[in-house]
Write an enzyme that holds these catalytic residues in place. Structure first.
Site, mmCIF file in Angstrom:
data_model
loop_
_atom_site.group_PDB
_atom_site.id
_atom_site.type_symbol
_atom_site.label_atom_id
_atom_site.label_comp_id
_atom_site.label_asym_id
_atom_site.label_seq_id
_atom_site.Cartn_x
_atom_site.Cartn_y
_atom_site.Cartn_z
ATOM 1 N N ILE A 140 -2.764 -8.641 -35.673
ATOM 2 C CA ILE A 140 -1.793 -9.560 -35.101
ATOM 3 C C ILE A 140 -0.401 -9.008 -35.389
ATOM 4 C CG2 ILE A 140 -3.242 -11.614 -35.281
ATOM 5 C CD1 ILE A 140 -1.814 -12.352 -37.840
ATOM 6 N N ASP A 190 -9.704 2.741 -36.023
ATOM 7 C CA ASP A 190 -10.012 1.537 -36.801
ATOM 8 C C ASP A 190 -11.331 0.904 -36.388
ATOM 9 O OD1 ASP A 190 -9.593 -0.256 -38.830
ATOM 10 O OD2 ASP A 190 -8.308 -1.582 -37.666
ATOM 11 N N HIS A 192 -10.780 -1.126 -41.369
ATOM 12 C CA HIS A 192 -10.032 -1.718 -42.490
ATOM 13 C C HIS A 192 -10.762 -2.904 -43.113
ATOM 14 C CE1 HIS A 192 -8.311 -4.507 -39.346
ATOM 15 N NE2 HIS A 192 -8.400 -5.365 -40.338
ATOM 16 N N THR A 208 -8.377 -6.683 -33.732
ATOM 17 C CA THR A 208 -8.060 -5.808 -34.854
ATOM 18 C C THR A 208 -6.799 -6.166 -35.601
ATOM 19 O OG1 THR A 208 -7.874 -3.485 -35.512
ATOM 20 C CG2 THR A 208 -6.794 -4.111 -33.463
ATOM 21 N N LEU A 247 -7.613 17.616 -23.377
ATOM 22 C CA LEU A 247 -7.302 18.143 -22.062
ATOM 23 C C LEU A 247 -6.607 19.496 -22.205
ATOM 24 C CD1 LEU A 247 -7.373 17.480 -19.000
ATOM 25 C CD2 LEU A 247 -5.086 16.506 -19.284
ATOM 26 N N GLY A 248 -5.673 19.570 -23.157
ATOM 27 C CA GLY A 248 -5.004 20.835 -23.420
ATOM 28 C C GLY A 248 -3.632 20.966 -22.789
ATOM 29 N N GLY A 287 3.619 17.660 -23.199
ATOM 30 C CA GLY A 287 4.736 17.373 -22.328
ATOM 31 C C GLY A 287 5.327 16.025 -22.600
ATOM 32 N N GLY A 312 -9.144 -12.626 -40.987
ATOM 33 C CA GLY A 312 -10.577 -12.930 -40.956
ATOM 34 C C GLY A 312 -11.165 -12.721 -39.573
ATOM 35 N N ASN A 313 -10.307 -12.757 -38.531
ATOM 36 C CA ASN A 313 -10.758 -12.458 -37.177
ATOM 37 C C ASN A 313 -10.983 -10.964 -36.954
ATOM 38 O OD1 ASN A 313 -9.198 -15.258 -35.986
ATOM 39 N ND2 ASN A 313 -11.044 -14.569 -34.925
ATOM 40 N N SER A 314 -10.419 -10.122 -37.817
ATOM 41 C CA SER A 314 -10.529 -8.673 -37.639
ATOM 42 C C SER A 314 -11.986 -8.252 -37.521
ATOM 43 C CB SER A 314 -9.894 -7.948 -38.827
ATOM 44 O OG SER A 314 -8.501 -8.107 -38.820
#
Length: 474
Positions: free
Chosen positions: A252, A160, A130, A250, A289-290, A293, A232-234
């Site tokens: 907050i 992301d 982003h 990423t 994994l397939g 559940g 800005g920390n992203s």
């Protein structure tokens, strides 16, 4: 002169004083022996023994860790990322009223900023998708204020993550990946980034929780911390006490847009796998994994007469998948993968997300209340058809999405439940749009929705091959 009675009373008082003084001396000496001498009677083999001298109790007081070395090591590996995009917009109508028509649209530059982490000496940089989304130009500023143009190598929008590359003749300082699975709740961490364009900002906190799921599609597993993170920390670094990378900051959780006590990072193990895929293949390699559940709880355990009340209950197994080939069956309860505990679909998926197709995983499960282990080779996501409540489904191709004018949904390829066989003509090749009001993004999201419902009634919205919209109540 003193008479005999007075002399007797004075001698009696003197005797009392001497006795009192003697007793005080004994108490004082005994107290000294007890509390101050190394060989006190508390250490005698015939008495209770303490683990440390009394005078050292004050040394057990909490001491804050020193993050100086970790901070110095990390700030040189974190960069400022500038995203420049251009858009066309109509010219100002008020200006045109006074100065006349000036022709066409005007091009405006939009600038976004964030952080990134250098992960190799030759200039590879990881950041959030982003941060660089829709960029026409990308500019990287190092901690020493040098700037470089950056090229986009690849992205994974679901997780992301984006990978950038700058060209330089010098070897750059870079962050080393640590094992994010090895961290524990309560461990100290540092967040390093460029909030509000303030370069080289370092904040400290602890790991508040692991495996947080905040995404609508249920495929992300975040590290939660209380280290202060702001816009800005992203894309910046979350590091341990050694300055090694354990996550990419990423997002907050905030109603105001500023830090209020919760921040989240993509674990380094997941980031490293995505980065390696982008470097080697140009896109992320997804294995499955397939199994489908839901999480075991008391109600599910009672309904299925299970003695085991923790794990992931297998409702169905994907055809042609590694799980089917290894012998997994409906009714199995998966409680570990590669010796890591499994309580939910998110736990299962967060482990599989760090693997590639053809990787093998050890699946520990309960079958008929007995322990069994299977080695399962992960399948390619593209070749497996997923079972969803009696439907065989697969993701829509970009061509199909474009033809339908949608960017979500899954296609029904077949019917495995006899109950729906009479309607196979209408349902085969139909597109499932939503389940219980939630849009279905892809097969993974369908599995996540099913795992949360725990056999509840389903309302499925779909489009038939004839273009009719239907709602099924199952």
């Amino acid at each position: 002169m003193l008479n005999k009675q007075t002399f007797y009373l004075n001698m009696k008082n003197i005797g009392t004083i001497l006795a009192t003084s003697l007793l005080s001396g004994v108490v004082t000496l005994g107290s000294y022996k007890l509390f101050f001498e190394e060989d006190s009677f508390l250490n005698n083999s015939n008495t209770i023994t303490t683990t440390a001298p009394f005078r050292n109790v004050a040394n057990t007081a909490f001491e804050a860790p020193n993050f100086k070395l970790a901070a110095e090591k990390t700030i040189h590996t974190v960069v400022h990322v500038k995203n420049v995009s251009f858009r066309n917009a109509p010219r100002n109508p008020i200006m045109e009223y006074f100065y006349g028509y000036q022709g066409g649209n005007k091009t405006y530059a939009q600038v976004g900023t964030g952080s990134g982490v250098i992960i190799s000496e030759d200039g590879y940089i990881v950041t959030n998708n982003h941060v660089i989304q829709n960029a026409n130009e990308l500019e990287i500023t190092l901690n020493d204020n040098r700037t470089f143009k950056a090229n986009l190598i690849g992205t994974d929008s679901k997780m992301d993550i984006a990978l950038l590359k700058i060209d330089t003749n010098e070897k750059l300082p870079f962050a080393a990946f640590a094992d994010s699975d090895a961290i524990s709740v309560g461990d100290w961490v540092l967040a390093v980034g460029n909030p509000y364009n303030l370069t080289s900002t370092v904040t400290a906190g602890i790991v508040s929780a692991k495996a947080r799921n905040l995404s609508e599609n249920g495929i992300q597993s975040f590290i939660q911390t209380d280290a202060a993170v702001n816009p800005g920390n992203s894309g910046g670094a979350l590091v341990n006490g050694n300055g090694d990378l354990i996550g990419i900051n990423t997002m907050i959780s905030s109603a105001t847009g500023s830090y209020v006590g919760y921040s989240f990072a993509i674990p380094s193990n997941m980031t490293r796998k995505i980065v390696n895929d982008l470097m080697e293949y140009g896109k992320v390699q997804q294995g499955i994994l397939g199994v489908q559940g839901y999480e075991i709880n008391s109600q599910v355990a009672a309904e299925n007469k299970l003695n085991f009340k923790q794990g992931f209950y297998v409702e169905s197994v994907t055809k042609n998948s590694g799980a089917e080939q290894a012998g997994l069956k409906k009714g199995d309860i998966i409680y570990k993968i590669d010796n890591k505990g499994i309580n939910s679909f998110l736990d299962l998926n967060s482990i599989i997300a760090t693997k590639r197709p053809n990787d093998e995983v050890k699946v520990s499960l309960k079958r008929n209340n007995k322990d069994e282990e299977f080695l399962v080779r992960l399948s390619k996501k593209e070749i497996a058809q997923v079972q969803f409540n009696g439907f065989e489904i697969e993701n829509l191709s970009p061509t199909e999405q474009k033809a339908l004018g949608i960017n979500y949904g899954v296609k029904i390829n077949g019917i495995s439940n006899e109950r729906y066989k009479p309607y196979e003509g209408e349902l085969k090749n139909a597109i499932i749009l939503a389940v219980n009001g939630s849009k279905i993004e892809n097969t993974e999201h369908a599995n996540e929705i099913l795992s949360k419902l725990n056999q509840q009634q389903l309302r499925i919205d779909l489009i038939t091959p004839k273009g009719e919209r239907l709602r099924l109540i199952l």
